[in-house]
Enzyme design. Structure first.
Site, short mmCIF file in Angstrom:
data_model
loop_
_atom_site.label_atom_id
_atom_site.label_comp_id
_atom_site.label_asym_id
_atom_site.label_seq_id
_atom_site.Cartn_x
_atom_site.Cartn_y
_atom_site.Cartn_z
N GLU A 1 17.97 -14.41 -3.09
CA GLU A 1 18.52 -14.97 -1.86
C GLU A 1 17.45 -15.78 -1.13
OE1 GLU A 1 22.19 -12.55 -0.51
OE2 GLU A 1 20.43 -11.78 0.51
N GLU B 1 16.71 -9.88 5.86
CA GLU B 1 16.82 -9.52 7.28
C GLU B 1 16.07 -8.22 7.57
OE1 GLU B 1 21.09 -9.83 7.42
OE2 GLU B 1 20.89 -11.99 7.14
N SER C 1 24.82 -18.33 1.61
CA SER C 1 25.91 -19.27 1.87
C SER C 1 26.77 -19.57 0.65
CB SER C 1 25.36 -20.57 2.47
OG SER C 1 24.72 -20.29 3.70
N ASN D 1 28.26 -8.36 1.44
CA ASN D 1 27.29 -7.73 2.34
C ASN D 1 27.81 -7.96 3.75
OD1 ASN D 1 25.12 -6.91 3.86
ND2 ASN D 1 23.79 -8.63 3.29
N GLY E 1 23.18 -17.48 5.68
CA GLY E 1 23.90 -17.64 6.94
C GLY E 1 23.71 -19.02 7.57
N HIS F 1 16.80 -6.52 1.75
CA HIS F 1 17.40 -7.77 2.23
C HIS F 1 16.41 -8.49 3.14
CE1 HIS F 1 20.02 -10.54 4.33
NE2 HIS F 1 20.85 -10.41 3.32
N LYS G 1 26.77 -6.79 6.51
CA LYS G 1 25.74 -6.79 7.56
C LYS G 1 26.19 -5.90 8.74
CE LYS G 1 24.25 -11.18 5.82
NZ LYS G 1 23.43 -12.37 6.00
P1 PGA Z 1 25.52 -15.42 3.66
O1 PGA Z 1 24.65 -14.08 3.49
O2 PGA Z 1 26.46 -15.45 2.48
O3 PGA Z 1 26.24 -15.25 4.96
O4 PGA Z 1 24.57 -16.55 3.63
C1 PGA Z 1 24.22 -13.66 2.24
C2 PGA Z 1 23.39 -12.42 2.39
O5 PGA Z 1 22.63 -12.34 3.38
O6 PGA Z 1 23.47 -11.50 1.57
#
Ligand code: PGA
Length: 256
Positions: free
Chosen positions: A170, A100, A216, A13, A176, A98, A15
Site C-alpha cells: 500500500e 495509519e 484507492s 478495511n 484515501g 497498516h 478503518k
Molecule cells: P483506500 O484505503 O482504499 O481508501 O485508499 C486502502 C487502505 O488503507 O487499506
C-alpha cells in the site's frame, strides 16, 4: 500460471467506520452482493463490530478480520486486544502494520514482526501492510524500503507459517487520496516483494504467497491492477464501505 494457484483475496478495511448497528446493515447489503465471488472475500472491521460481523457472516462466503492485534498473550496492557481473544470470537484474519498505525500509533517494523508472529502462533492469518511515502518514492528508495519492511516483518516466521501470511503493498501516497499507483508501479513493487520472499523461503513458497495491492483501488481501476501477474487481490478502504463498488472489485478479481 502461478497466479491461478494462488488465493485471490479481496479484503475490505473499514478503518474507524461503522458502529455495530451500522455494520449489521452494511453486512446485510454485502452478503447478496458478494455471494458469487470467485475469490476469498474478507472484511476487516473495528473491534467493536467483530461479534456482529462473525455472527452475521456465519454460513456465508465472507471471512472476518480485525484491524490490529497486540503481540502479548495477556496481561497489563490496558486497551489492547490479544490474538487469542480474536480467535475465540471466530475472527480469521488481522491487518498488521497498516500505514495509519505506523504513522499515528508508533508502529515500527519490529512491532509489526511481533504482531505477525503472535497472530500466526494463535492461528490468525495476518495481512501485513508495507509501502512507501511520497518522499521515499521520490527519493528512489521504494524498492529497498519495501524489501526491508517485508524482511523484518517475516523475521522468525517459518515456511509453514508463511502459508497463512498475506502481504499488502500500500503506497502511503495512494491511500484515501484517490491517487492510485499505476498498474506498472504496483506490479513492480509486488514482484519485488515476491522476490524477497523467494530469497528467504525459496521458489515454491514465494509462488504460493498472496500479495495484495491497496490504495484507492476502486470499481474503475481494479480490473487493470488485478490483471497484473504478481497482484493477487486488493486491500480496499473507502470502496469497501459501498456494497456495489466492493462487489465490482470482487468481480474484477475473477478474470482468468
Ligand atoms: P483506500 O484505503 O482504499 O481508501 O485508499 C486502502 C487502505 O488503507 O487499506
Amino acid at each position: 500460471m502461478d497466479k491461478q494457484n494462488r488465493k485471490a483475496i479481496i479484503a475490505g478495511n473499514w478503518k474507524m467506520n461503522k458502529t455495530a448497528t451500522e455494520a449489521a446493515e452494511l453486512i446485510d447489503a454485502l452478503i447478496p452482493a458478494v455471494k458469487d465471488a470467485g475469490c476469498e472475500v474478507v472484511i476487516c472491521v473495528p473491534f467493536t463490530d467483530l461479534v456482529t460481523a462473525v455472527a452475521k457472516t456465519k454460513g456465508t462466503n465472507i471471512h472476518v478480520g480485525a484491524e490490529n492485534v497486540h503481540f502479548e498473550k495477556s496481561g497489563a496492557f490496558t486497551g489492547e486486544i490479544s490474538a487469542d481473544m480474536l480467535v475465540d470470537l471466530g475472527v480469521e484474519y488481522v491487518v498488521i502494520g497498516h500505514s495509519e498505525r505506523r504513522q499515528y500509533f508508533a508502529e515500527t517494523n519490529e512491532t509489526v514482526n511481533k504482531r505477525a508472529r503472535a497472530a500466526l502462533a494463535a492461528g490468525l492469518k495476518p495481512i501485513i501492510c508495507v509501502g512507501e511515502s511520497l518522499d521515499q518514492r521520490e527519493q528512489g528508495v521504494t524498492e529497498e524500503l519495501v524489501r526491508m519492511q517485508v524482511k523484518i516483518a517475516l523475521n522468525g516466521v517459518t515456511a509453514d507459517e508463511l502459508k497463512n501470511v498475506v502481504i499488502a503493498y500500500e503506497p502511503i501516497w495512494a491511500i484515501g487520496t484517490g491517487k492510485t499507483a499505476t498498474s506498472e508501479q504496483a506490479q513492480e513493487v509486488c514482484e519485488g516483494i515476491r522476490a524477497v520472499i523467494r530469497k528467504i523461503y525459496g521458489a515454491r513458497p514465494a509462488r504460493a504467497v498472496s500479495i495484495l495491492y491497496g490504495g484507492s483501488m476502486n470499481a474503475k481501476n481494479a480490473y487493470e491492477l488485478l490483471a497484473q501477474p504478481d497482484i493477487d487481490g486488493g486491500l480496499i478502504g473507502g470502496a469497501s464501505l459501498k456494497p456495489v463498488d466492493f462487489a465490482t472489485i470482487i468481480a474484477a478479481s475473477n478474470q482468468e
